[in-house]
Design a protein around this motif. Sequence first.
Motif, PDB file in Angstrom:
ATOM      1  N   PRO A 152       0.842  -1.193   0.081  1.00  0.00           N
ATOM      2  CA  PRO A 152      -0.118  -0.048   0.098  1.00  0.00           C
ATOM      3  C   PRO A 152       0.972   1.354  -0.044  1.00  0.00           C
ATOM      4  CG  PRO A 152      -0.812  -1.511   1.825  1.00  0.00           C
ATOM      5  CD  PRO A 152       0.452  -2.045   1.199  1.00  0.00           C
ATOM      6  N   SER A 153       1.862   1.106   0.681  1.00  0.00           N
ATOM      7  CA  SER A 153       3.070   2.499   0.703  1.00  0.00           C
ATOM      8  C   SER A 153       3.322   2.790  -0.513  1.00  0.00           C
ATOM      9  CB  SER A 153       4.033   2.250   1.722  1.00  0.00           C
ATOM     10  OG  SER A 153       3.540   2.039   2.972  1.00  0.00           O
ATOM     11  N   VAL A 154       3.818   1.487  -1.341  1.00  0.00           N
ATOM     12  CA  VAL A 154       4.284   1.864  -2.801  1.00  0.00           C
ATOM     13  C   VAL A 154       3.069   2.358  -3.710  1.00  0.00           C
ATOM     14  CG1 VAL A 154       5.167   0.728  -4.940  1.00  0.00           C
ATOM     15  CG2 VAL A 154       6.142   0.028  -2.433  1.00  0.00           C
ATOM     16  N   MET A 155       1.934   1.827  -3.555  1.00  0.00           N
ATOM     17  CA  MET A 155       0.966   2.337  -4.402  1.00  0.00           C
ATOM     18  C   MET A 155       0.732   3.670  -3.994  1.00  0.00           C
ATOM     19  SD  MET A 155      -1.741  -0.817  -4.637  1.00  0.00           S
ATOM     20  CE  MET A 155      -2.855  -0.399  -3.429  1.00  0.00           C
ATOM     21  N   LEU A 156       0.804   4.049  -2.723  1.00  0.00           N
ATOM     22  CA  LEU A 156       0.476   5.619  -2.141  1.00  0.00           C
ATOM     23  C   LEU A 156       1.592   6.257  -3.067  1.00  0.00           C
ATOM     24  CD1 LEU A 156      -1.219   7.694  -0.660  1.00  0.00           C
ATOM     25  CD2 LEU A 156       0.174   7.343   1.058  1.00  0.00           C
ATOM     26  N   LEU A 157       2.899   5.953  -2.986  1.00  0.00           N
ATOM     27  CA  LEU A 157       3.889   6.755  -3.355  1.00  0.00           C
ATOM     28  C   LEU A 157       3.830   7.082  -4.841  1.00  0.00           C
ATOM     29  CD1 LEU A 157       6.804   5.652  -1.138  1.00  0.00           C
ATOM     30  CD2 LEU A 157       5.666   7.969  -0.757  1.00  0.00           C
ATOM     31  N   GLY A 158       3.461   6.042  -5.506  1.00  0.00           N
ATOM     32  CA  GLY A 158       3.264   6.093  -6.793  1.00  0.00           C
ATOM     33  C   GLY A 158       1.994   6.968  -7.336  1.00  0.00           C
ATOM     34  N   TYR A 159       1.096   6.949  -6.547  1.00  0.00           N
ATOM     35  CA  TYR A 159      -0.109   7.694  -6.939  1.00  0.00           C
ATOM     36  C   TYR A 159       0.169   9.398  -6.659  1.00  0.00           C
ATOM     37  CZ  TYR A 159      -4.894   9.368  -7.372  1.00  0.00           C
ATOM     38  OH  TYR A 159      -5.992  10.009  -7.841  1.00  0.00           O
ATOM     39  N   MET A 160       0.772   9.342  -5.765  1.00  0.00           N
ATOM     40  CA  MET A 160       1.402  10.946  -5.480  1.00  0.00           C
ATOM     41  C   MET A 160       2.278  11.249  -6.466  1.00  0.00           C
ATOM     42  SD  MET A 160       1.716  10.724  -1.212  1.00  0.00           S
ATOM     43  CE  MET A 160       2.279  12.304  -1.150  1.00  0.00           C
ATOM     44  N   ALA A 161       3.088  10.569  -7.186  1.00  0.00           N
ATOM     45  CA  ALA A 161       3.905  11.069  -8.156  1.00  0.00           C
ATOM     46  C   ALA A 161       3.021  11.409  -9.153  1.00  0.00           C
ATOM     47  CB  ALA A 161       4.871  10.114  -8.374  1.00  0.00           C
ATOM     48  N   LEU A 162       2.070  10.432  -9.474  1.00  0.00           N
ATOM     49  CA  LEU A 162       1.136  10.667 -10.719  1.00  0.00           C
ATOM     50  C   LEU A 162       0.190  12.175 -10.463  1.00  0.00           C
ATOM     51  CD1 LEU A 162      -0.313   9.292 -13.143  1.00  0.00           C
ATOM     52  CD2 LEU A 162      -1.993   8.793 -11.703  1.00  0.00           C
ATOM     53  N   LEU A 163      -0.391  12.414  -9.211  1.00  0.00           N
ATOM     54  CA  LEU A 163      -1.011  13.396  -8.713  1.00  0.00           C
ATOM     55  C   LEU A 163       0.032  14.673  -9.068  1.00  0.00           C
ATOM     56  CD1 LEU A 163      -2.796  12.561  -5.505  1.00  0.00           C
ATOM     57  CD2 LEU A 163      -3.778  12.965  -7.702  1.00  0.00           C
ATOM     58  N   ARG A 164       1.245  14.679  -8.726  1.00  0.00           N
ATOM     59  CA  ARG A 164       2.187  15.572  -8.845  1.00  0.00           C
ATOM     60  C   ARG A 164       2.425  16.066 -10.545  1.00  0.00           C
ATOM     61  NH1 ARG A 164       6.707  18.529  -6.569  1.00  0.00           N
ATOM     62  NH2 ARG A 164       8.253  18.804  -8.092  1.00  0.00           N
ATOM     63  N   ALA A 165       2.617  15.074 -11.279  1.00  0.00           N
ATOM     64  CA  ALA A 165       2.454  15.317 -12.731  1.00  0.00           C
ATOM     65  C   ALA A 165       1.032  15.944 -13.271  1.00  0.00           C
ATOM     66  CB  ALA A 165       2.713  13.916 -13.399  1.00  0.00           C
ATOM     67  N   ALA A 166       0.009  15.227 -12.615  1.00  0.00           N
ATOM     68  CA  ALA A 166      -1.261  15.815 -13.037  1.00  0.00           C
ATOM     69  C   ALA A 166      -1.508  17.180 -12.603  1.00  0.00           C
ATOM     70  CB  ALA A 166      -2.367  14.855 -12.576  1.00  0.00           C
ATOM     71  N   ALA A 167      -0.846  17.697 -11.483  1.00  0.00           N
ATOM     72  CA  ALA A 167      -1.024  19.222 -11.059  1.00  0.00           C
ATOM     73  C   ALA A 167      -0.088  19.921 -11.932  1.00  0.00           C
ATOM     74  CB  ALA A 167      -0.611  19.303  -9.640  1.00  0.00           C
ATOM     75  N   LYS A 168       0.903  19.511 -12.399  1.00  0.00           N
ATOM     76  CA  LYS A 168       1.880  20.169 -13.441  1.00  0.00           C
ATOM     77  C   LYS A 168       1.179  20.269 -14.807  1.00  0.00           C
ATOM     78  CE  LYS A 168       6.514  19.284 -11.457  1.00  0.00           C
ATOM     79  NZ  LYS A 168       7.593  18.777 -11.679  1.00  0.00           N
ATOM     80  N   ALA A 169       0.452  19.426 -15.162  1.00  0.00           N
ATOM     81  CA  ALA A 169      -0.378  19.390 -16.537  1.00  0.00           C
ATOM     82  C   ALA A 169      -1.559  20.351 -16.257  1.00  0.00           C
ATOM     83  CB  ALA A 169      -0.661  18.080 -16.741  1.00  0.00           C
TER      84      ALA A 169
END
Length: 181
Positions: free
Chosen positions: A60-77
């Motif tokens: 779950p921690s790896v999934m959360l960290l990956g999703y947070m990275a995805l959210l960061r890219a989505a926020a930039k976009a």
Amino acid sequence: MPAARRETPRGEPRGGPPEAEHKRVLAARRRLLGMLLILVIGSGALAFTELAAWWVVVPPSVMLLGYMALLRAAAKADAEQRELARASAAPARSSAASPAAAPPVAGPAPAARSAPPARSAPPARSAPAARSAPAARSAPPPDAEVIDISASLGPAGEEFYDQYADAKLRAVGDLARALAS
């Protein structure tokens, strides 16, 4: 009882204003983030109370960290998309608001012809839009690269094995028949 939403067929746009669609996307992102946080906290609580092994927290921690990275890219976009929308809307608003953009009805007076034109300040643009606009205009389109395939020949001039040349021997059992004959 709340009213049921109308289902839209898959592949068909939902319709409505883009702001409502963006709010829906943000709400879905928040829901998934909340669900992953609850999953990490729950697995951490199970590991802390020793009801589960310590490694139960890792997925779950790896999934959360990956999703947070995805959210960061989505926020930039999203920020880039908002900036482009502002930059494209600013010239349209300024041309519609300025009366100087309208063509003159009568010819100018002779004294007005000799007077130097008044200088106006250039429209303010954001830093990313200002940097990307000249670069986009000055960059020529890329040319096609010609690749010389003579380097694929071996030292004796023979070509390397082509796996698709033996298309007849691709089916199961064909190889056994070909070797028997």
